[in-house]
Scaffold this active site. Structure first.
Site, PDB file in Angstrom:
ATOM      1  N   SER A  14     -51.590 -37.601  42.410  1.00 44.75           N
ATOM      2  CA  SER A  14     -52.043 -36.933  41.225  1.00 44.75           C
ATOM      3  C   SER A  14     -52.945 -37.650  40.096  1.00 44.75           C
ATOM      4  O   SER A  14     -52.646 -37.533  38.962  1.00 44.75           O
ATOM      5  CB  SER A  14     -50.894 -36.392  40.121  1.00 44.75           C
ATOM      6  OG  SER A  14     -49.945 -35.845  40.966  1.00 44.75           O
ATOM      7  N   LYS A  17     -57.811 -37.049  42.549  1.00 46.92           N
ATOM      8  CA  LYS A  17     -58.623 -37.160  43.760  1.00 46.92           C
ATOM      9  C   LYS A  17     -59.392 -36.025  43.809  1.00 46.92           C
ATOM     10  O   LYS A  17     -60.794 -36.010  44.229  1.00 46.92           O
ATOM     11  CB  LYS A  17     -57.591 -37.343  44.693  1.00 46.92           C
ATOM     12  CG  LYS A  17     -58.449 -38.305  46.055  1.00 46.92           C
ATOM     13  CD  LYS A  17     -57.124 -38.866  46.934  1.00 46.92           C
ATOM     14  CE  LYS A  17     -55.880 -38.334  46.909  1.00 46.92           C
ATOM     15  NZ  LYS A  17     -55.409 -37.319  47.912  1.00 46.92           N
ATOM     16  N   ILE A  19     -60.522 -33.433  41.656  1.00 46.20           N
ATOM     17  CA  ILE A  19     -61.510 -33.426  40.583  1.00 46.20           C
ATOM     18  C   ILE A  19     -62.658 -34.473  41.129  1.00 46.20           C
ATOM     19  O   ILE A  19     -63.945 -34.103  40.986  1.00 46.20           O
ATOM     20  CB  ILE A  19     -61.163 -33.583  39.203  1.00 46.20           C
ATOM     21  CG1 ILE A  19     -60.077 -32.651  38.856  1.00 46.20           C
ATOM     22  CG2 ILE A  19     -62.301 -33.616  38.273  1.00 46.20           C
ATOM     23  CD1 ILE A  19     -60.451 -31.135  38.650  1.00 46.20           C
ATOM     24  N   TYR A  54     -43.949 -23.914  42.682  1.00 50.34           N
ATOM     25  CA  TYR A  54     -43.058 -25.071  42.202  1.00 50.34           C
ATOM     26  C   TYR A  54     -43.445 -26.428  43.125  1.00 50.34           C
ATOM     27  O   TYR A  54     -43.414 -27.415  42.453  1.00 50.34           O
ATOM     28  CB  TYR A  54     -41.749 -24.995  42.050  1.00 50.34           C
ATOM     29  CG  TYR A  54     -41.078 -24.146  40.913  1.00 50.34           C
ATOM     30  CD1 TYR A  54     -41.487 -24.561  39.485  1.00 50.34           C
ATOM     31  CD2 TYR A  54     -40.518 -22.906  40.881  1.00 50.34           C
ATOM     32  CE1 TYR A  54     -41.240 -23.853  38.433  1.00 50.34           C
ATOM     33  CE2 TYR A  54     -40.368 -22.261  39.828  1.00 50.34           C
ATOM     34  CZ  TYR A  54     -40.555 -22.849  38.579  1.00 50.34           C
ATOM     35  OH  TYR A  54     -40.191 -22.011  37.516  1.00 50.34           O
ATOM     36  N   GLU A 150     -47.086 -39.749  57.016  1.00 48.03           N
ATOM     37  CA  GLU A 150     -47.724 -38.505  57.457  1.00 48.03           C
ATOM     38  C   GLU A 150     -49.322 -38.434  57.710  1.00 48.03           C
ATOM     39  O   GLU A 150     -50.199 -38.044  58.252  1.00 48.03           O
ATOM     40  CB  GLU A 150     -47.714 -37.477  56.196  1.00 48.03           C
ATOM     41  CG  GLU A 150     -46.180 -36.943  56.298  1.00 48.03           C
ATOM     42  CD  GLU A 150     -45.270 -37.780  55.452  1.00 48.03           C
ATOM     43  OE1 GLU A 150     -45.674 -38.592  54.716  1.00 48.03           O
ATOM     44  OE2 GLU A 150     -44.072 -37.049  55.157  1.00 48.03           O
ATOM     45  N   LYS A 190     -53.832 -55.319  40.239  1.00 47.49           N
ATOM     46  CA  LYS A 190     -53.086 -55.565  41.425  1.00 47.49           C
ATOM     47  C   LYS A 190     -52.922 -54.317  42.330  1.00 47.49           C
ATOM     48  O   LYS A 190     -52.955 -54.531  43.322  1.00 47.49           O
ATOM     49  CB  LYS A 190     -51.886 -56.331  40.860  1.00 47.49           C
ATOM     50  CG  LYS A 190     -51.227 -57.072  42.220  1.00 47.49           C
ATOM     51  CD  LYS A 190     -51.775 -58.156  42.633  1.00 47.49           C
ATOM     52  CE  LYS A 190     -51.284 -59.384  41.831  1.00 47.49           C
ATOM     53  NZ  LYS A 190     -52.419 -60.550  42.235  1.00 47.49           N
ATOM     54  N   LYS A 224     -63.416 -58.928  39.389  1.00 49.44           N
ATOM     55  CA  LYS A 224     -62.264 -59.022  39.960  1.00 49.44           C
ATOM     56  C   LYS A 224     -62.023 -57.949  41.052  1.00 49.44           C
ATOM     57  O   LYS A 224     -61.686 -58.413  42.558  1.00 49.44           O
ATOM     58  CB  LYS A 224     -61.031 -59.100  39.084  1.00 49.44           C
ATOM     59  CG  LYS A 224     -59.832 -59.942  39.607  1.00 49.44           C
ATOM     60  CD  LYS A 224     -58.927 -59.989  38.124  1.00 49.44           C
ATOM     61  CE  LYS A 224     -57.665 -60.264  38.544  1.00 49.44           C
ATOM     62  NZ  LYS A 224     -56.638 -60.319  37.464  1.00 49.44           N
ATOM     63  N   CYS A 384     -53.347  -8.556  39.693  1.00 46.44           N
ATOM     64  CA  CYS A 384     -52.680  -8.293  41.063  1.00 46.44           C
ATOM     65  C   CYS A 384     -51.235  -7.789  40.568  1.00 46.44           C
ATOM     66  O   CYS A 384     -51.078  -6.509  40.236  1.00 46.44           O
ATOM     67  CB  CYS A 384     -52.210  -9.544  42.011  1.00 46.44           C
ATOM     68  SG  CYS A 384     -51.949  -8.894  43.783  1.00 46.44           S
ATOM     69  N   GLN A 388     -50.025  -4.053  38.809  1.00 43.86           N
ATOM     70  CA  GLN A 388     -48.876  -3.350  39.072  1.00 43.86           C
ATOM     71  C   GLN A 388     -48.003  -3.332  37.972  1.00 43.86           C
ATOM     72  O   GLN A 388     -47.356  -2.160  37.706  1.00 43.86           O
ATOM     73  CB  GLN A 388     -47.886  -3.943  40.478  1.00 43.86           C
ATOM     74  CG  GLN A 388     -48.989  -4.234  41.575  1.00 43.86           C
ATOM     75  CD  GLN A 388     -48.501  -4.913  42.760  1.00 43.86           C
ATOM     76  OE1 GLN A 388     -47.176  -5.250  42.709  1.00 43.86           O
ATOM     77  NE2 GLN A 388     -49.118  -5.046  43.800  1.00 43.86           N
ATOM     78  N   HIS A 510     -57.684 -10.549  42.802  1.00 37.39           N
ATOM     79  CA  HIS A 510     -57.748 -11.512  42.093  1.00 37.39           C
ATOM     80  C   HIS A 510     -59.047 -12.305  41.725  1.00 37.39           C
ATOM     81  O   HIS A 510     -59.553 -13.077  42.438  1.00 37.39           O
ATOM     82  CB  HIS A 510     -56.900 -12.819  42.867  1.00 37.39           C
ATOM     83  CG  HIS A 510     -55.689 -12.859  43.102  1.00 37.39           C
ATOM     84  ND1 HIS A 510     -54.587 -13.098  42.054  1.00 37.39           N
ATOM     85  CD2 HIS A 510     -54.934 -12.230  44.235  1.00 37.39           C
ATOM     86  CE1 HIS A 510     -53.346 -12.750  42.496  1.00 37.39           C
ATOM     87  NE2 HIS A 510     -53.645 -12.283  43.521  1.00 37.39           N
ATOM     88  N   GLU A 512     -60.145 -14.093  39.645  1.00 41.29           N
ATOM     89  CA  GLU A 512     -60.210 -15.776  39.189  1.00 41.29           C
ATOM     90  C   GLU A 512     -60.403 -16.362  40.146  1.00 41.29           C
ATOM     91  O   GLU A 512     -61.253 -17.553  40.058  1.00 41.29           O
ATOM     92  CB  GLU A 512     -58.640 -16.019  38.573  1.00 41.29           C
ATOM     93  CG  GLU A 512     -57.601 -16.192  39.682  1.00 41.29           C
ATOM     94  CD  GLU A 512     -56.711 -14.989  39.979  1.00 41.29           C
ATOM     95  OE1 GLU A 512     -57.293 -13.729  39.544  1.00 41.29           O
ATOM     96  OE2 GLU A 512     -55.652 -14.916  40.372  1.00 41.29           O
TER      97      GLU A 512
HETATM   98  N1  GLN Z   1     -45.930  -9.252  44.553  1.00 41.14           N
HETATM   99  C1  GLN Z   1     -47.026  -8.272  44.552  1.00 41.14           C
HETATM  100  C2  GLN Z   1     -47.320  -7.962  46.101  1.00 41.14           C
HETATM  101  O1  GLN Z   1     -47.172  -8.460  46.818  1.00 41.14           O
HETATM  102  C3  GLN Z   1     -48.099  -8.841  43.696  1.00 41.14           C
HETATM  103  C4  GLN Z   1     -48.578  -9.940  44.600  1.00 41.14           C
HETATM  104  C5  GLN Z   1     -49.812 -11.019  43.726  1.00 41.14           C
HETATM  105  O2  GLN Z   1     -49.642 -10.910  42.422  1.00 41.14           O
HETATM  106  N2  GLN Z   1     -50.537 -11.727  44.299  1.00 41.14           N
HETATM  107  O3  GLN Z   1     -47.994  -7.025  46.066  1.00 41.14           O
END
Ligand code: GLN
Length: 541
Positions: A14, A17, A19, A54, A150, A190, A224, A384, A388, A510, A512
């Site tokens: 972290s 690397k 960026i 997570y 790894e 170091k 150095k 997404c 819903q 999405h 984004e």
């Molecule tokens: N859980 C929802 C689905 O599978 C929305 C998925 C998401 O937001 N990427 O359709």
């Protein structure tokens, strides 16, 4: 002939690397070169799709539907690229193909080993990605920290590249930490010396050191580092923390990093390297000198782990850049909206975003947020799961369909307004089985979506298993839910919106993922434009 730049990381994880690599990509782009960027991840998962946010942060989805590491998002945003499956290589994917070849008998009776078979596979995967884009230069970031068990096969593979790529054909860049210790925060070299020694142990001699630190490197420290790590002094690059990640490429340019890379790789035979920085300077100027400030709430369930929403955060900021606005984010944990009123937690925000998500937790809280945005005419963008949620909220509170829900949360809901995609019903395996990647979406005339995009057919990236239930289409439309985008055959609902609202849009895809700092996605541009309008009256007071 493609040239190869390998980026490794030392001392701790972290340290930026990703960026740094993305900024190198930008600097090459500034010089008019054809660039591709590859992330090598030493974990055993075949892709990032099966990992919990997570553990891993956001899963970034490419046009061709690969579920990849979030660094690919940074590469796409900085170097303005569209990457694909080939640009993400993991231990899982490499071993997967080696084992498949072994089973097919391709190794003709030989004993299959890490060297040369696995390393050959890694090298071929890197070359394949470079060939696919006809790249002048490929930037390859090796995940993990030097010294990890790894990473060894990957480091061995990139070591072998040097000889094969010939003189000036490859470059090794090591991103390292220069920590400050003691009461005076004295910078220490170091750990970097040790990390470079570790790299040399596996036969890699870094050409350039990128030194992450909280304060500037003194001349003495540069000398150095140059002496102990055996790099030229001009190749000790200082990389301090900056307020916006988008400044990094320009700071590197000022330090001569871009020219140094061009020189070391003999990218120009006679003429010196000329970088066009204009486009990027427009981005950083807009960030540094905003004309207005707005506040946008992100309502999600991983709000204490911002990496889980990386592309959403960046796309919102891109919307800010396009409107010369600074966007402050308010993080609202969706579960908190189940015990505290939305009017309290969302008070004063100029926009609400409900990003993608999975599962039951916090869903009722998200619905509260949608209702608050709808009723109080706060600009809303649902991504997404956020679409819903918008549909469920509308069904319950406007159309009067009590208990409406998605079958993801409640299998026995009386009104399954969101249900599983038919092609998903039989799917049992979890890896790479969602509806993934780019799909066309047809936009209806006279809608906000059609106006925002300025086009009738658009392509957007997906990652979901559930969809709008067509059985409810007429009923909800009759109550005022506008279906503004569908698959070209009309079968799948892709965008919903509301009339009589400054901006209320939900997308099954999405957007984004396709936003860039220099080309904000139209939906995020419009969201922030609406947020600015929302903020304006209170400013006049
Ligand atoms: N859980 C929802 C689905 O599978 C929305 C998925 C998401 O937001 N990427 O359709």
């Amino acid at each position: 002939m493609t040239k190869y730049i390998f980026v490794t990381g030392g001392v701790v994880s972290s340290i930026g690397k990703g960026i740094t690599s993305a900024s190198i990509g930008r600097m090459l782009k500034n010089r008019g070169l054809r660039v591709t960027m590859i992330k090598v991840d030493p974990y055993v998962n075949v892709d990032a799709g099966t990992m919990n946010p997570y553990q891993h942060g956001e899963v970034f989805v490419t046009d061709d539907g690969a579920e990849t590491d979030l660094d690919l998002g940074n590469y796409e945003r900085f170097a303005d690229l569209s990457l694909n499956k080939l640009n993400s290589i993991t231990t899982g994917s490499v071993y997967g193909s080696v084992i498949a070849k072994e089973r097919r008998g391709d190794y003709l009776g030989r004993c299959v080993q890490v060297i040369p078979h696995v390393t050959d596979e890694i090298k071929e995967a890197i070359r394949r990605a470079a060939r696919d884009k006809g790249a002048d230069v490929a930037v390859i970031e090796v995940g993990g920290t030097v010294g990890d068990i790894e990473s060894l096969p990957f480091l061995e593979a990139i070591r072998q590249f040097k000889k094969e790529a010939g003189p000036g054909g490859s470059l090794y860049i090591h991103v390292t930490l220069i920590p400050g210790v003691g009461p005076w925060n004295e910078l220490k070299t170091k750990p970097t010396q040790h990390s470079v020694a570790k790299l040399r142990e596996v036969g890699i001699h870094p050409d350039i050191l990128v030194c992450r630190s909280k304060s500037p490197l003194s001349q003495e420290m540069r000398e150095k580092l140059s002496l102990f790590c055996d790099v030229d002094e001009e190749a000790v690059i200082e990389s301090m923390d900056v307020p916006s990640i988008y400044e990094v490429p320009l700071i590197f340019e000022r330090e001569g990093f871009g020219d140094l890379v061009a020189k070391r790789l003999y990218l120009y035979d006679s003429k010196p390297s000329v970088a066009d920085l204009q486009e990027w300077e427009r981005v950083t100027t807009a960030i540094a000198q905003p004309k207005r400030t707005v506040e946008v709430a992100i309502v999600g369930k991983y709000t204490d782990l911002r990496d889980a929403y990386m592309s959403v955060i960046e796309a919102i900021h891109h919307g800010g850049i396009a409107n010369l606005a600074k966007v402050n984010l308010r993080w609202v944990e969706s579960a908190d909206l189940e015990s505290k009123p939305a009017a309290e937690l969302l008070a004063g925000v100029n926009g609400v975003v409900v990003p993608g998500g999975f599962g039951e937790r916090g869903v009722e809280g998200k619905l509260e947020a949608v209702q608050y945005a709808r009723e109080n005419k706060i600009p809303y963008l649902g991504l997404c799961y956020g679409l819903q949620m918008a549909v469920i909220e509308f069904a319950r509170n406007v159309a009067g369909l009590e208990g409406a829900n998605t079958t993801e949360v409640d299998r026995d809901t009386p009104h399954p307004v969101i249900h599983i995609l038919p092609e998903q019903e039989q799917v049992e395996e979890k890896g790479a089985t969602m509806r993934l990647g780019l799909y066309p979406c047809r936009l209806a005339e006279g809608t906000v979506a059609r106006d925002v995009y300025g086009e009738a057919l658009v392509y957007e990236r997906h990652r979901h298993r559930f969809e709008f239930n067509n059985q409810y289409r007429d009923e909800l439309a009759a109550k005022g839910l506008v279906i503004s985008g569908t698959s070209p055959d009309g079968r799948l609902v892709e965008i919903v919106e509301l009339k009589d609202h400054p901006f209320f849009v939900g997308t099954q895809f999405h957007p984004e993922f396709r936003s860039r700092p220099n080309r904000a996605h139209p939906l995020f541009r419009r969201l922030i434009e609406a947020a600015c309008a929302n903020a304006a009256p209170s400013k006049r007071k």
